[in-house]
Motif scaffolding. Structure first.
Motif, mmCIF file in Angstrom:
data_model
loop_
_atom_site.group_PDB
_atom_site.id
_atom_site.type_symbol
_atom_site.label_atom_id
_atom_site.label_comp_id
_atom_site.label_asym_id
_atom_site.label_seq_id
_atom_site.Cartn_x
_atom_site.Cartn_y
_atom_site.Cartn_z
ATOM 1 N N ASN A 157 0.801 -1.235 0.000
ATOM 2 C CA ASN A 157 0.000 0.000 0.000
ATOM 3 C C ASN A 157 0.828 1.276 0.000
ATOM 4 O O ASN A 157 0.333 2.336 -0.346
ATOM 5 N N GLY A 158 2.074 1.191 0.433
ATOM 6 C CA GLY A 158 2.858 2.421 0.595
ATOM 7 C C GLY A 158 2.479 3.090 1.900
ATOM 8 O O GLY A 158 2.966 2.723 2.981
ATOM 9 N N VAL A 181 8.268 2.486 1.099
ATOM 10 C CA VAL A 181 7.645 1.512 0.217
ATOM 11 C C VAL A 181 8.284 0.155 0.507
ATOM 12 O O VAL A 181 9.481 0.064 0.775
ATOM 13 N N ASP A 182 7.468 -0.889 0.495
ATOM 14 C CA ASP A 182 7.943 -2.262 0.739
ATOM 15 C C ASP A 182 7.780 -3.072 -0.546
ATOM 16 O O ASP A 182 6.660 -3.225 -1.052
ATOM 17 N N ILE A 183 8.898 -3.594 -1.056
ATOM 18 C CA ILE A 183 8.868 -4.362 -2.304
ATOM 19 C C ILE A 183 9.039 -5.838 -1.974
ATOM 20 O O ILE A 183 10.081 -6.247 -1.457
ATOM 21 N N ALA A 184 8.026 -6.635 -2.273
ATOM 22 C CA ALA A 184 8.047 -8.063 -1.944
ATOM 23 C C ALA A 184 8.486 -8.926 -3.124
ATOM 24 O O ALA A 184 8.944 -10.053 -2.917
ATOM 25 N N TRP A 185 8.338 -8.430 -4.341
ATOM 26 C CA TRP A 185 8.721 -9.228 -5.508
ATOM 27 C C TRP A 185 8.997 -8.333 -6.711
ATOM 28 O O TRP A 185 8.539 -7.191 -6.778
ATOM 29 N N PHE A 186 9.793 -8.873 -7.631
ATOM 30 C CA PHE A 186 10.056 -8.246 -8.921
ATOM 31 C C PHE A 186 9.678 -9.255 -10.004
ATOM 32 O O PHE A 186 9.883 -10.465 -9.841
ATOM 33 N N GLU A 187 9.149 -8.759 -11.099
ATOM 34 C CA GLU A 187 8.799 -9.651 -12.204
ATOM 35 C C GLU A 187 9.610 -9.275 -13.445
ATOM 36 O O GLU A 187 9.631 -8.102 -13.853
ATOM 37 N N LEU A 188 10.288 -10.283 -14.033
ATOM 38 C CA LEU A 188 11.051 -10.090 -15.259
ATOM 39 C C LEU A 188 10.360 -10.825 -16.403
ATOM 40 O O LEU A 188 9.603 -11.776 -16.182
#
Length: 252
Positions: A157-158, A181-188
């Motif tokens: 949510n930020g 900000v919380d980043i749980a995953w990245f998509e490539l």
């Protein structure tokens, strides 16, 4: 008889008289070399100091900001290709305050679009930092380490009005100001989704580690798996001012 011997000696050649006496070696002086011209030793040139790229400056929050501050931040987001919408500050949460709130939906990079499906609510100053970090760090690392393209990442949510780590009596979290900000995953594109908590491949692990390390130059606080139990499954990036000059950093 003595007179006869003396007479005979007087008739002997000089060479015969010289026999038995050791000849003295001729005396001579060794030639002295001409003095060499004096040469001044030139000290080696000093090695120029290594050029270290400076970390980006910390943008202060707009502090509620004037109309000019708001317009300037929105203009900067537009110039960076950020798809966003101005938002209203949440009501009924007087203890929390978010300056110039915006919701980010996507970031355009060289004709490609990186999606933020959670559409986080952030202070505009943090939105600018996150967009530039995505463009200048995250996307190039995906290309360089994984030979892949970044297409999305999950942020949660930020903004969230709560204390740090949700601990009772703790100081207000940077999330409560829209500065985290919380980043749980990245998509490539090819590799698919890479989870921060447990990357499935060595390449994914290197990518997460590189993004986390690089974040220390862009954000004042970087936390993640291993920092504490509250950050075991995501990377926490925030731009809350730290220290007396506001430039201190915490990277764990």
């Amino acid at each position: 008889m003595a007179m006869v011997i003396a007479a005979l000696l007087s008739l002997a050649p000089e060479g015969a008289m010289a026999q038995g006496r050791r000849a003295k070696p001729p005396s001579f002086a060794a030639p002295v070399p001409e003095p060499r011209p004096r040469t001044e030793l030139t000290p080696p040139a000093a090695t120029p100091p290594a050029i270290v790229p400076a970390a980006p400056a910390i943008e202060p929050s707009a502090n509620g900001g004037s109309d000019g501050d708001v317009a300037a931040c929105h203009r900067a987001l537009n110039e960076m290709g950020v798809r966003f919408a101005p938002a209203a500050a949440p009501e009924g949460q007087a203890q929390c305050r978010i300056d110039n709130p915006v919701r980010i939906e996507a970031i355009s990079l060289d004709g490609r679009v990186v999606r933020l499906p959670d559409k986080p609510l952030l202070a505009c100053s943090l939105a600018l930092s996150l967009a530039s970090f995505t463009r200048d760090i995250t996307a190039p690392l995906a290309r360089g380490l994984a030979d892949d393209a970044l297409v999305a990442f999950g942020t949660g949510n930020g903004f969230e009005c709560r204390s740090r780590n949700r601990a009772a009596g703790a100081k207000m979290s940077a999330h409560g100001m829209g500065l985290a900000v919380d980043i749980a995953w990245f998509e490539l594109t090819s590799a698919g989704r890479i989870m921060v908590e447990r990357p499935a491949t060595p390449v994914g692990a290197r990518f997460i580690g590189a993004v986390r390390k690089a974040g220390c130059g862009w954000f004042t606080t970087v936390l993640g798996p291993g920092s504490d139990p509250s950050h075991a499954n995501h990377l926490h990036f925030d731009r809350e001012r730290r220290g007396r000059d506001g430039q201190s950093r915490l990277c764990q």
